[in-house]
Design a protein around this motif. Structure first.
Motif, PDB file in Angstrom:
ATOM      1  N   ARG A 136      23.380  57.516  17.842  1.00  0.00           N
ATOM      2  CA  ARG A 136      23.349  57.903  16.516  1.00  0.00           C
ATOM      3  C   ARG A 136      23.544  59.270  16.272  1.00  0.00           C
ATOM      4  O   ARG A 136      24.069  59.725  15.360  1.00  0.00           O
ATOM      5  CB  ARG A 136      22.157  57.339  15.854  1.00  0.00           C
ATOM      6  CG  ARG A 136      22.229  57.307  14.363  1.00  0.00           C
ATOM      7  CD  ARG A 136      20.940  56.524  13.813  1.00  0.00           C
ATOM      8  NE  ARG A 136      20.947  55.293  13.976  1.00  0.00           N
ATOM      9  CZ  ARG A 136      21.930  54.115  13.145  1.00  0.00           C
ATOM     10  NH1 ARG A 136      22.114  54.476  12.085  1.00  0.00           N
ATOM     11  NH2 ARG A 136      21.588  53.056  13.663  1.00  0.00           N
ATOM     12  N   LYS A 137      22.884  60.057  17.129  1.00  0.00           N
ATOM     13  CA  LYS A 137      23.053  61.513  16.876  1.00  0.00           C
ATOM     14  C   LYS A 137      24.379  62.023  17.115  1.00  0.00           C
ATOM     15  O   LYS A 137      24.689  63.200  16.762  1.00  0.00           O
ATOM     16  CB  LYS A 137      21.964  62.087  17.827  1.00  0.00           C
ATOM     17  CG  LYS A 137      21.802  63.479  18.082  1.00  0.00           C
ATOM     18  CD  LYS A 137      20.763  64.030  18.764  1.00  0.00           C
ATOM     19  CE  LYS A 137      21.030  63.838  20.499  1.00  0.00           C
ATOM     20  NZ  LYS A 137      20.111  64.483  21.020  1.00  0.00           N
ATOM     21  N   ILE A 138      25.101  61.609  18.157  1.00  0.00           N
ATOM     22  CA  ILE A 138      26.218  61.856  18.747  1.00  0.00           C
ATOM     23  C   ILE A 138      27.449  61.311  17.942  1.00  0.00           C
ATOM     24  O   ILE A 138      28.297  62.123  17.790  1.00  0.00           O
ATOM     25  CB  ILE A 138      26.654  61.695  20.191  1.00  0.00           C
ATOM     26  CG1 ILE A 138      25.424  62.434  21.043  1.00  0.00           C
ATOM     27  CG2 ILE A 138      27.872  62.085  20.699  1.00  0.00           C
ATOM     28  CD1 ILE A 138      25.665  63.946  20.791  1.00  0.00           C
ATOM     29  N   CYS A 139      27.517  59.969  17.768  1.00  0.00           N
ATOM     30  CA  CYS A 139      28.554  59.284  17.405  1.00  0.00           C
ATOM     31  C   CYS A 139      28.648  59.272  15.739  1.00  0.00           C
ATOM     32  O   CYS A 139      28.125  57.778  15.351  1.00  0.00           O
ATOM     33  CB  CYS A 139      28.582  58.119  17.893  1.00  0.00           C
ATOM     34  SG  CYS A 139      30.126  57.201  17.592  1.00  0.00           S
ATOM     35  N   LEU A 144      32.932  62.943  14.730  1.00  0.00           N
ATOM     36  CA  LEU A 144      34.310  62.571  15.554  1.00  0.00           C
ATOM     37  C   LEU A 144      35.557  63.170  14.711  1.00  0.00           C
ATOM     38  O   LEU A 144      36.267  63.571  15.435  1.00  0.00           O
ATOM     39  CB  LEU A 144      34.258  61.121  15.086  1.00  0.00           C
ATOM     40  CG  LEU A 144      33.111  60.063  15.778  1.00  0.00           C
ATOM     41  CD1 LEU A 144      33.494  58.594  15.663  1.00  0.00           C
ATOM     42  CD2 LEU A 144      33.179  60.333  17.444  1.00  0.00           C
ATOM     43  N   ALA A 145      35.218  63.420  13.355  1.00  0.00           N
ATOM     44  CA  ALA A 145      36.304  63.897  12.727  1.00  0.00           C
ATOM     45  C   ALA A 145      36.574  65.587  13.189  1.00  0.00           C
ATOM     46  O   ALA A 145      37.691  66.109  13.461  1.00  0.00           O
ATOM     47  CB  ALA A 145      36.247  64.152  11.299  1.00  0.00           C
ATOM     48  N   ALA A 146      35.420  66.093  13.448  1.00  0.00           N
ATOM     49  CA  ALA A 146      35.375  67.574  13.839  1.00  0.00           C
ATOM     50  C   ALA A 146      35.879  67.484  15.501  1.00  0.00           C
ATOM     51  O   ALA A 146      36.662  68.480  15.781  1.00  0.00           O
ATOM     52  CB  ALA A 146      33.898  68.176  13.911  1.00  0.00           C
ATOM     53  N   TRP A 147      35.609  66.805  16.266  1.00  0.00           N
ATOM     54  CA  TRP A 147      36.225  66.584  17.645  1.00  0.00           C
ATOM     55  C   TRP A 147      37.744  66.649  17.347  1.00  0.00           C
ATOM     56  O   TRP A 147      38.413  67.240  18.083  1.00  0.00           O
ATOM     57  CB  TRP A 147      35.493  65.400  18.218  1.00  0.00           C
ATOM     58  CG  TRP A 147      34.478  65.730  19.029  1.00  0.00           C
ATOM     59  CD1 TRP A 147      33.084  65.205  18.842  1.00  0.00           C
ATOM     60  CD2 TRP A 147      34.020  66.553  20.378  1.00  0.00           C
ATOM     61  NE1 TRP A 147      32.077  65.625  19.963  1.00  0.00           N
ATOM     62  CE2 TRP A 147      32.765  66.540  20.522  1.00  0.00           C
ATOM     63  CE3 TRP A 147      35.188  67.603  21.103  1.00  0.00           C
ATOM     64  CZ2 TRP A 147      32.267  67.110  21.711  1.00  0.00           C
ATOM     65  CZ3 TRP A 147      34.758  68.163  21.985  1.00  0.00           C
ATOM     66  CH2 TRP A 147      33.351  68.050  22.475  1.00  0.00           C
ATOM     67  N   CYS A 148      38.174  65.568  16.577  1.00  0.00           N
ATOM     68  CA  CYS A 148      39.542  65.245  16.606  1.00  0.00           C
ATOM     69  C   CYS A 148      40.158  66.477  15.929  1.00  0.00           C
ATOM     70  O   CYS A 148      41.258  66.708  16.337  1.00  0.00           O
ATOM     71  CB  CYS A 148      40.021  64.229  15.638  1.00  0.00           C
ATOM     72  SG  CYS A 148      39.602  62.385  16.267  1.00  0.00           S
ATOM     73  N   ALA A 149      39.733  67.288  15.289  1.00  0.00           N
ATOM     74  CA  ALA A 149      40.363  68.538  14.791  1.00  0.00           C
ATOM     75  C   ALA A 149      40.548  69.612  16.040  1.00  0.00           C
ATOM     76  O   ALA A 149      41.568  70.195  16.213  1.00  0.00           O
ATOM     77  CB  ALA A 149      39.391  69.138  13.619  1.00  0.00           C
ATOM     78  N   PHE A 150      39.673  69.691  16.761  1.00  0.00           N
ATOM     79  CA  PHE A 150      39.396  70.574  17.942  1.00  0.00           C
ATOM     80  C   PHE A 150      40.599  70.026  19.034  1.00  0.00           C
ATOM     81  O   PHE A 150      41.299  71.080  19.422  1.00  0.00           O
ATOM     82  CB  PHE A 150      38.042  70.704  18.438  1.00  0.00           C
ATOM     83  CG  PHE A 150      37.253  71.641  17.723  1.00  0.00           C
ATOM     84  CD1 PHE A 150      37.703  72.997  17.607  1.00  0.00           C
ATOM     85  CD2 PHE A 150      36.087  71.361  17.219  1.00  0.00           C
ATOM     86  CE1 PHE A 150      36.769  73.910  16.899  1.00  0.00           C
ATOM     87  CE2 PHE A 150      35.172  72.215  16.587  1.00  0.00           C
ATOM     88  CZ  PHE A 150      35.534  73.528  16.482  1.00  0.00           C
ATOM     89  N   TRP A 151      40.667  68.768  19.077  1.00  0.00           N
ATOM     90  CA  TRP A 151      41.590  68.243  19.994  1.00  0.00           C
ATOM     91  C   TRP A 151      42.753  68.499  19.723  1.00  0.00           C
ATOM     92  O   TRP A 151      43.819  68.614  20.621  1.00  0.00           O
ATOM     93  CB  TRP A 151      41.319  66.630  20.312  1.00  0.00           C
ATOM     94  CG  TRP A 151      40.038  66.250  21.157  1.00  0.00           C
ATOM     95  CD1 TRP A 151      39.379  66.956  22.114  1.00  0.00           C
ATOM     96  CD2 TRP A 151      39.254  65.108  20.689  1.00  0.00           C
ATOM     97  NE1 TRP A 151      38.499  66.345  22.570  1.00  0.00           N
ATOM     98  CE2 TRP A 151      38.352  65.113  21.901  1.00  0.00           C
ATOM     99  CE3 TRP A 151      39.322  63.842  20.284  1.00  0.00           C
ATOM    100  CZ2 TRP A 151      37.479  64.247  22.193  1.00  0.00           C
ATOM    101  CZ3 TRP A 151      38.538  63.132  20.332  1.00  0.00           C
ATOM    102  CH2 TRP A 151      37.615  63.023  21.304  1.00  0.00           C
ATOM    103  N   GLY A 152      43.025  68.525  18.282  1.00  0.00           N
ATOM    104  CA  GLY A 152      44.561  68.647  17.797  1.00  0.00           C
ATOM    105  C   GLY A 152      44.984  70.115  18.165  1.00  0.00           C
ATOM    106  O   GLY A 152      46.030  70.255  18.153  1.00  0.00           O
ATOM    107  N   GLU A 153      44.043  71.032  18.193  1.00  0.00           N
ATOM    108  CA  GLU A 153      44.315  72.454  18.478  1.00  0.00           C
ATOM    109  C   GLU A 153      44.358  73.076  20.059  1.00  0.00           C
ATOM    110  O   GLU A 153      44.657  74.021  20.241  1.00  0.00           O
ATOM    111  CB  GLU A 153      43.414  73.318  17.696  1.00  0.00           C
ATOM    112  CG  GLU A 153      43.618  73.236  16.156  1.00  0.00           C
ATOM    113  CD  GLU A 153      44.893  73.622  15.732  1.00  0.00           C
ATOM    114  OE1 GLU A 153      45.678  74.474  16.149  1.00  0.00           O
ATOM    115  OE2 GLU A 153      45.540  72.923  14.637  1.00  0.00           O
TER     116      GLU A 153
END
Length: 225
Positions: free
Chosen positions: A108-111, A116-125
């Motif tokens: 619950r602390k991680i997921c 998740l949206a922030a991770w996706c933003a970084f993955w995209g860049e």
């Protein structure tokens, strides 16, 4: 004498206050990335969400890029520490350790949707920004190596014939990433509990001597139930 003691006591207090502000700004950056996306994340918006001035943001991080790198570093270390600690507490059995990896991924602390949206933003860049790729890549490499090692140990312990540990580990990694994406895009219809259950259902099909859909089978001896 007393004045000197007060002065020395005030130093860690100021340092603690600085760390609190930095953490508030990192949390505000995560919120901004989650709601605005990468391109619309600005110093002004982060400052507004944190209830601070843009000058304070620049004082602590100097630039938007440094703020984003520190935010990614925080997310990476939080994620890495979480699954490492889970594995360390799971005991020596590879099934218990792999189960701990699954539980940690949907902690619950991680997921959460915002993270998740922030991770996706970084993955995209990440492909065009070496600093992002370094954080994302190092985290992925260690995680995948651990999963691959656990799969190898399970194959040997269970005597699973014809299994390719590399393919199995890659498949599990892809499953977990896909479930994170599913949680992000269909959060109202898919819960963390359902995502976790899906992961264990997959493990129960692959490592059927070690797992049920509920989790690892206790007291495995020689790979038999």
């Amino acid at each position: 004498m007393i004045a000197g003691q007060v002065a020395r006591a005030a130093v860690p207090s100021r340092k603690a206050h600085k760390e609190v502000r930095r953490q508030q700004l990192i949390e505000a950056t995560i919120d901004t990335l989650a709601t605005k996306g990468y391109s619309d994340t600005t110093i002004a918006e982060v400052a507004r969400r944190a209830g601070m001035s843009s000058g304070i943001v620049n004082f602590h991080f100097e630039s938007k890029e440094k703020l984003l790198v520190e935010t990614l570093s925080y997310l990476s270390e939080e994620y890495r520490s979480n699954w490492r600690n889970a594995v360390a507490k799971a005991g020596a059995a590879p099934a218990a350790q792999l189960a701990a990896v699954i539980e940690a991924d949907f902690d619950r602390k991680i997921c959460t949707r915002r993270k998740l949206a922030a991770w996706c933003a970084f993955w995209g860049e990440a492909k065009t920004r070496p600093a992002y790729l370094q954080h994302c890549g190092a985290n992925d490499d260690e995680f995948q190596a651990t999963v691959r090692d656990l799969c190898t140990r399970l194959v040997r312990e269970g005597g699973y014939e014809g299994y390719d540990e590399q393919h199995i580990a890659r498949g599990l990694d892809a499953l977990l990433e896909g479930l994170w994406l599913k949680l992000l895009t269909a959060f109202r219809n898919v819960s963390r509990e359902e995502a976790r259950a899906t992961a264990f259902a997959w493990l129960a099909m692959v490592f059927w001597k070690h797992f049920t859909t509920e989790g690892p089978i206790p007291h495995i001896e020689g790979g038999n139930r």
